[in-house]
Scaffold this active site. Structure first.
Site, PDB file in Angstrom:
ATOM      1  N   SER A  42       0.688  -1.149   0.100  1.00  0.00           N
ATOM      2  CA  SER A  42       0.039   0.109   0.001  1.00  0.00           C
ATOM      3  C   SER A  42       0.752   1.234  -0.007  1.00  0.00           C
ATOM      4  CB  SER A  42      -0.887  -0.034   1.104  1.00  0.00           C
ATOM      5  OG  SER A  42      -1.980   0.820   0.926  1.00  0.00           O
ATOM      6  N   ASP A 157      -5.893  -4.278  -1.259  1.00  0.00           N
ATOM      7  CA  ASP A 157      -5.064  -3.898  -0.698  1.00  0.00           C
ATOM      8  C   ASP A 157      -4.170  -5.038   0.014  1.00  0.00           C
ATOM      9  OD1 ASP A 157      -3.429  -2.385   1.576  1.00  0.00           O
ATOM     10  OD2 ASP A 157      -4.514  -0.549   0.849  1.00  0.00           O
TER      11      ASP A 157
END
Length: 271
Positions: A42, A157
């Site tokens: 991320s 994610d």
């Protein structure tokens, strides 16, 4: 200073707290610690990707410090209202503006990002192919960005399964790993009582889950850097330049506190 064994840097997820990754890298570079492998999840994928491409942390810092609100507004303005609020196409355009078609396998430093396959729950490690796509996939915050489609799979994610990508660094061949953990569970941000709202309890519980997972992954690292940036960067105060500066400084100082410990491992470093 050169390393006998390969040193990996695992940059964790954390949204805008990821500005502190810049400070961590600055401190390591200035201290002469050679990083052979970088993995990012991320926010860590974003900062790690920029640094792996440029090998110039000052340039990376300038890029992120000079981001304006209009740049962010454009990046996050492609509404989707499907699996996420934002399509993510504009984010890819923003990344591609700097990455210019770069492929991961052509970078000067070994690099990988981590995403999560929402159907299989497996980690998906991007260690080759488009740098832009790899960073976009790793940054697909659930509910905010549309899921990233890759070969018929739906990715979200990487922070869901590997908030600190230590295992990915090992997978790429790191003998020693420096983990940078931005996931904290601070009771300072929550006030609990018999009247605590359900949304507060839910938010605290999610933070606790991420915190415990991040802590577990960090036990697999050789050194752990944990900048205290929980109260510095969030969506609402990103516009303040001093907040960005402080986040970078917190990362820098947290890394400096570990430099002596890292260097003292003479088995892995020679003058």
């Amino acid at each position: 200073m050169s390393s006998k064994q390969k040193i990996g840097l695992a940059l964790g997820s954390g949204g805008w707290r990821g500005f502190s990754h810049i400070g961590v890298i600055k401190a390591l570079v200035e201290s002469g610690i050679k990083i052979d492998i970088i993995t990012g999840t991320s926010a860590g994928a974003v900062v790690g990707g920029f640094y792996a491409l440029t090998k110039d942390i000052k340039l990376v810092e300038d890029i992120f410090m000079n981001l304006k609100l209009k740049d962010l507004a454009t990046t996050f303005s492609d509404l989707a209202l499907r699996s996420g609020i934002i399509k993510g196409n504009n984010m890819e355009l923003f990344l591609e503006k700097y990455f210019k078609g770069a492929n991961i396998e052509n970078l000067d430093v070994k690099f990988a990002t981590v995403a999560t396959d929402i159907r299989t729950t497996n980690d998906v490690v991007f260690s080759k192919g488009s740098l832009t796509k790899a960073v976009r996939a790793s940054s697909s915050l659930p509910g905010f960005f549309d899921m990233f489609q890759n070969n018929g799979n739906f990715l979200i994610d990487g922070g869901i399964t590997q908030p600190v990508p230590v295992r990915a660094a090992r997978q790429l061949g790191a003998d020693k790993v420096i983990a940078v953990n931005l996931d904290d569970y601070s009771y300072r941000t929550f006030e609990f009582s018999s009247k605590t709202r359900a949304t507060t309890v839910a938010q605290a519980s999610l933070k606790l889950i991420r915190y415990r997972l991040a802590q577990e992954l960090c036990t697999e690292a050789d050194w752990v850097i944990e900048p205290d940036v929980s109260d510095i960067i969030n969506w609402s105060n990103l516009r303040y330049r001093e907040k960005r500066i402080k986040a970078i400084e917190m990362g820098y100082q947290a890394a400096l506190e570990k430099i002596k410990e890292i260097k003292s491992d003479s088995k892995h470093f020679i003058p």
